[in-house]
Write an enzyme that holds these catalytic residues in place. Structure first.
Site, PDB file in Angstrom:
ATOM      1  N   ASN A 102     126.332  74.068  24.543  1.00 37.27           N
ATOM      2  CA  ASN A 102     125.273  74.223  23.550  1.00 37.27           C
ATOM      3  C   ASN A 102     124.279  73.069  23.545  1.00 37.27           C
ATOM      4  O   ASN A 102     123.449  72.981  22.640  1.00 37.27           O
ATOM      5  CB  ASN A 102     125.875  74.378  22.152  1.00 37.27           C
ATOM      6  CG  ASN A 102     126.641  73.147  21.680  1.00 37.27           C
ATOM      7  OD1 ASN A 102     126.700  72.139  22.368  1.00 37.27           O
ATOM      8  ND2 ASN A 102     127.235  73.241  20.499  1.00 37.27           N
ATOM      9  N   LYS A 103     124.349  72.195  24.534  1.00 31.47           N
ATOM     10  CA  LYS A 103     123.441  71.046  24.565  1.00 31.47           C
ATOM     11  C   LYS A 103     122.129  71.390  25.284  1.00 31.47           C
ATOM     12  O   LYS A 103     121.980  72.461  25.860  1.00 31.47           O
ATOM     13  CB  LYS A 103     124.129  69.861  25.232  1.00 31.47           C
ATOM     14  CG  LYS A 103     125.350  69.358  24.474  1.00 31.47           C
ATOM     15  CD  LYS A 103     125.008  68.987  23.037  1.00 31.47           C
ATOM     16  CE  LYS A 103     126.130  68.246  22.318  1.00 31.47           C
ATOM     17  NZ  LYS A 103     127.301  69.074  22.038  1.00 31.47           N
TER      18      LYS A 103
END
EC number: 2.6.1.102
Length: 365
Positions: free
Chosen positions: A183-184
């Site tokens: 999710n970065k």
């Protein structure tokens, strides 16, 4: 209801498959291979730092950063209580003691004035956490570190692409840690990076992350090291993602601006930047005026198929870190009132407008 709009989804539309297939074809799929060096050099160039060492995830990047600075039992490390648990756990892994500080209301970042108050003769380092893509007040925090001869460690897990007064975060401290979780801003699936401008710190990072293996003698280990290495496959993904990073950052900022424009005149505040910082908007977040409505709004959006997340709960309130009663009122207020909205690069303008429409409807009904 089935989730139609997730809070996050990685964008894998570049050379990811091509580079991973090259790894498979070469059979170099573990911790050796050409993509590791390419990704490390590419990431260092992106930040304009001298050295970058890839690791297996962001949490071990933080732990490794502390280990190479010699932090251990008897030491104290100052850290914001409003952060993801990994920041604090990494300190605990070393045997050092985390010392919590409160947040600044406007920026949500650690409060330099509270940092100054918490320094003792046992303080060894300040761990700065650039929360949700917004930078901390690095002028103030670096001045405090210099004044008291403390190490400055930057947790940049949520801040790839973030800048403070025109300079990328991760370049202010002695050492910095990044995360490439799914999710970065860019992802390797699981992965991280430790960066520094100090050659000795970099050499220690590569030494400790590779089981403490001696440079000059096979199977001879001269320190208790760790198996924190990144795989060539992960680095291949990372290199492909890095090639698209400007696209990702620009899209995130467009999404944030759409939220800002469409959430005006509501009983909430959008977590936005100022002229002197570049907010990378890892997460687009809002702060409700009324904490009692936070979970109700999240449930309402969930019923529309829209996934959200609460802000991080202050770590000092969690059982394993709550032995000594503490109050950090601003961090607690932020933690109980904040929501992360969907913000991934492939989110469409219509998606954002729909989310905002549902938020408006919640407050009307």
């Amino acid at each position: 209801m089935e989730i139609r709009i997730p809070v996050y989804r990685p964008s894998l539309n570049g050379n990811e498959k091509k580079y991973v297939n090259q790894c498979l074809d070469s059979t170099w799929i573990s911790s050796k291979g050409e993509f590791i060096g390419l990704f490390e050099r590419g990431f260092a160039n992106f930040l304009n730092v001298k050295y970058a060492a890839s690791v297996s995830n962001g949490t071990v990047a933080l732990h490794l950063a502390l280990v190479v600075l010699g932090i251990g039992p008897g030491d104290e490390v100052i850290v914001p209580t409003l952060t993801y648990i990994a920041s604090v756990n990494a300190i605990t892994y070393t045997g050092a003691t985390p010392v919590f500080v409160d947040s600044v209301e406007d920026t949500w970042q650690m409060d330099p004035a509270d940092v100054e108050k918490k320094i003792t003769p046992n303080t060894k380092a300040i761990m700065v956490v650039h929360l949700y893509g917004y930078p901390c007040d690095m002028d103030a925090l670096k001045a405090i570190a210099v004044k008291h001869s403390l190490f400055l460690v930057e947790d940049c897990a949520e801040a790839i692409g973030t800048e403070y007064k025109g300079k990328p975060v991760g370049t202010f401290g002695d050492i910095a840690a990044f995360s490439f979780f799914g999710n970065k801003m860019i992802t390797t699936g699981e992965g991280g990076m430790v960066v520094t401008n100090d050659q000795t710190i970099h050499d220690r990072s590569t030494h400790y992350k590779g089981q403490g293996l001696s440079k000059h003698r096979f199977y001879w280990h001269d320190v208790v090291g760790y198996n924190y290495r990144m795989t060539n496959i992960c680095a291949a993904l990372g290199l492909a993602q890095l090639e698209q990073i400007d696209l990702f950052i620009n899209r995130k900022q467009e999404i944030a601006e759409l939220y800002i424009q469409n959430l005006k005149n509501l009983p909430l505040k959008f977590h936005s930047g100022t002229a002197e910082v570049k907010h990378s908007y890892w997460m687009c977040s809002i702060l409700l005026d009324d904490a009692d409505k936070r979970d109700l709004l999240m449930d309402y959006l969930s019923a529309q198929g829209i996934e959200t997340r609460p802000l991080f709960y202050p770590v000092h309130t969690m059982p394993m870190y709550a032995q000594n009663f503490q109050k950090h009122p601003i961090a607690e207020s932020l933690g109980w009132r904040g929501i992360n909205l969907p913000s991934f690069p492939a989110l469409t303008d219509n998606n954002v407008i729909e989310i905002c429409s549902h938020i408006k409807q919640f407050f009307i009904s």
